[in-house]
Every structure is written in structure tokens, then in C-alpha cells.
Design a protein around this motif. Sequence first.
Motif, short mmCIF file in Angstrom:
data_model
loop_
_atom_site.label_atom_id
_atom_site.label_comp_id
_atom_site.label_asym_id
_atom_site.label_seq_id
_atom_site.Cartn_x
_atom_site.Cartn_y
_atom_site.Cartn_z
N TYR A 125 0.85 -1.21 0.00
CA TYR A 125 0.00 0.00 0.00
C TYR A 125 0.87 1.25 0.00
CZ TYR A 125 -3.57 3.40 1.22
OH TYR A 125 -4.40 4.49 1.22
N HIS A 155 -2.64 27.67 -9.66
CA HIS A 155 -3.04 27.12 -8.36
C HIS A 155 -3.33 25.65 -8.56
CE1 HIS A 155 -5.65 27.76 -4.51
NE2 HIS A 155 -4.54 27.13 -4.28
N TYR A 156 -2.66 24.81 -7.77
CA TYR A 156 -2.79 23.36 -7.92
C TYR A 156 -3.68 22.77 -6.83
CZ TYR A 156 1.40 23.79 -10.84
OH TYR A 156 2.29 24.14 -11.80
N THR A 157 -4.48 21.80 -7.20
CA THR A 157 -5.19 20.98 -6.23
C THR A 157 -5.12 19.53 -6.69
OG1 THR A 157 -7.28 21.41 -7.37
CG2 THR A 157 -6.82 22.75 -5.43
N GLU A 158 -5.43 18.62 -5.79
CA GLU A 158 -5.40 17.19 -6.14
C GLU A 158 -6.73 16.57 -5.75
OE1 GLU A 158 -1.99 15.71 -4.08
OE2 GLU A 158 -0.58 16.85 -5.31
N PRO A 159 -7.77 16.84 -6.54
CA PRO A 159 -9.09 16.30 -6.19
C PRO A 159 -9.11 14.78 -6.33
CG PRO A 159 -9.24 18.00 -7.88
CD PRO A 159 -7.80 17.61 -7.77
N PRO A 160 -10.01 14.11 -5.62
CA PRO A 160 -10.12 12.66 -5.75
C PRO A 160 -10.37 12.28 -7.22
CG PRO A 160 -11.49 13.46 -3.96
CD PRO A 160 -10.97 14.67 -4.67
N GLU A 214 -6.66 33.20 0.06
CA GLU A 214 -6.03 31.89 0.09
C GLU A 214 -4.60 31.97 -0.41
OE1 GLU A 214 -8.43 29.15 -2.02
OE2 GLU A 214 -10.13 29.45 -0.71
N ARG B 8 -5.97 12.22 7.58
CA ARG B 8 -5.58 11.00 6.86
C ARG B 8 -4.66 11.35 5.69
NH1 ARG B 8 -6.59 7.91 2.60
NH2 ARG B 8 -7.86 9.50 1.59
N ALA B 40 -7.88 4.21 5.25
CA ALA B 40 -8.49 4.55 3.97
C ALA B 40 -9.75 3.73 3.73
CB ALA B 40 -7.49 4.34 2.83
N GLY B 54 -17.14 12.62 -3.72
CA GLY B 54 -16.44 13.72 -4.37
C GLY B 54 -16.01 14.82 -3.43
N ASP B 60 -12.40 24.18 3.45
CA ASP B 60 -11.77 25.46 3.20
C ASP B 60 -10.83 25.74 4.37
OD1 ASP B 60 -10.99 28.03 2.76
OD2 ASP B 60 -13.00 28.81 2.37
N ARG B 66 -7.86 25.28 -0.14
CA ARG B 66 -8.79 24.18 0.09
C ARG B 66 -8.03 22.87 0.17
NH1 ARG B 66 -13.89 25.67 -0.24
NH2 ARG B 66 -14.73 23.63 -0.66
N TYR B 68 -8.61 20.06 -1.31
CA TYR B 68 -8.34 19.62 -2.68
C TYR B 68 -9.30 20.31 -3.62
CZ TYR B 68 -11.98 16.24 -1.29
OH TYR B 68 -13.11 15.64 -0.78
#
Lengths: 251, 68
Positions: A125, A155-160, A214, B8, B40, B54, B60, B66, B68
Motif C-alpha cells: 500500500y 493554483h494546484y489541487t489534487e481532487p479525488p 487563500e 488522513r 483509507a 467527491g 476550506d 482548500r 483539494y
Amino acid sequence: MTDGLRYYVYGVATAPAGAVAPPLGWVERPPLAVLCCPWQGPDPVVTRQLALAHARVVAAAAVRFPFVPCAAGNVVTGAELSDWLDGRRTPLCGALERLGGRVEFALKLWRRAPAAAPPAGGRAYLAQLRAESRLRAEARALVERLPAGLVTEVHYTEPPGLLLQAELLVAWSDAERLRAAWAEIAAGLPADRGARLSGPWPPYYFAGVILNGEAGVGRQSGRCGAGAGEAGIGAGGAAPAVAGTGGGAAG
Amino acid sequence: MGLVELLRQLLEREAVRQAEASLLTPEQEAALGTALYRLAQKMAELKAGFGLEGDDLNLDLGPLGRLY
């Protein structure tokens, strides 16, 4: 602005602002002016139709002058509008400076791969997490290959479900250049990676970033230029298409 | 749950950082990886149980942006 009227708000510009077609108008509180139209009836429900009509007005405004767009569906009283402008004057002026003449793109990168099998133990894992981390770093490196100076803020994000999402702020005049530069980079993507660049949009995302204070914005340029373009606002009935707005048409 | 999800993700990133820097023994990697995997899985169960998906657990974080 304590007249008891309610206003549907599109965004903020610098006062004095340019002419717009009724029912659109400006509520001015120098040095700021809010593009809005009178609203009667209950608060709006943000339907697709309303969102599109809102986007048309905002897009037309953003090409004519520095403009900080508001999200669709905001209805406030004149007093609330005054309080908001007074309380947010400094960040709003800063946002106008940074966003004027600029548009944003959203870039999503993902990996086309079957769902990972359950790991065979803790080390497996952890190895999976390390591999994902490397893929995200690679995705970020791809975005950073865009020519220097083309992207003024990122601006970076890492959404699921995604390796990376990058919000890119560019000068309006560089929108096509960005598309071309990204197309060149994307042509070299491995077969198991996907990417989608969408835009140009009025800078809704960056307006939120700036007004909410932000952090995390990567590159930043110097001063913003003024907006360019000749498109008019209100002509063609953009505002009346906002369901129930203005002119006593509200339900 | 948003706060737990934030913790997490922070734990996973720190574990990756330590593993990349070769700061963990194989036994520590196994123990940490197992704990993170269970966490997880449990979060996935809870999200499904509450019908969350999602962006629902996005936070925030003010000046940090945020989650993500």
C-alpha cells in the motif's frame, strides 16, 4: 444604496464604469462599482439557464474592463451591497488589479488505469502511495513546462480521481497561445494519461482565491493590464435571459 | 469527517515523504502502510454509509487554501 431595493449581482469593476444596457446598471461606491440589475421576488434558484445568462453578462463585462466576477445567484439589498463594498474595498481593488484583462483555464490530468487491486500488505500500500505521488509530481512538471511568462498565476489541487488540477490565469490576449502550448505538451503524454484543458473563463476561481485570501498561488506576474475587446454588455438580451430579473419581470 | 480526511491525507503524505527519504525500516513501512490502508478503507466505508462523495469532504482551510 439603502433604498430597500434588492439587486442581482454580476461582479465588481472600477468606478466610474462604462455604459451598460438596462436593466443592467451600476451601483457605485467609489472607487468601486457593482454591475447588477434590480431584483424582485424570492431568491433565485441557480438553474442552468440562469448560470448561462449570468456567464454571458460576466464574459461581456470581463472583456470591456477589469472585472471581478461574482458567482451566479447572489441577490442582496442595497445596504448589504454597501457593507460588502466597504468591508472588502482593499481586496476588491487588489483583485481588480490582478484580474483585469485576464482569463482563467482549468487543466485536469488523470491516469487511465483499471482500479488498483487491494494491496498485498502494508508495504504494497505504501508503494502504491509512493507511485501515485510520483505521478502527481510528473503531472505538475508537465504544467510547469508551459512557457515562462505565459501563465501569470497557477493554483494546484489534487481532487479525488485526478492526478492534478491546475487553475491557470493568463492574459486574455494569450489565451490561444496557452491552448497551443498545452496542445504541444499534451501530444507527448503517455497513453495511460488523460488531460483536458477548458477555458477561457472569466476568472471566477482566482477571484475567490484573492477575495478569500487563500495561499498556494504559484507564479505571479506584475501589474495587470486593462481589459480589451469591444463586446457590449446587455445587448442581445443577456440580462433579461436571467430568469425573473429586472424590469419588474421577477416572479 | 472532513477533519479526519484532512488528517488522513496529511499522514499519507508524511508516510510517503519518510519512505522516499529512506527513513523507515521494512517493518515500519509494513506497519504504517497497513494502518493507513485500514484507515483509507474505513473512511471509504463511512463515506458510502453516509452517502458522501467527491467534494463533500473538501475543507476550506482559509489562508492554506482548500484541501483539494
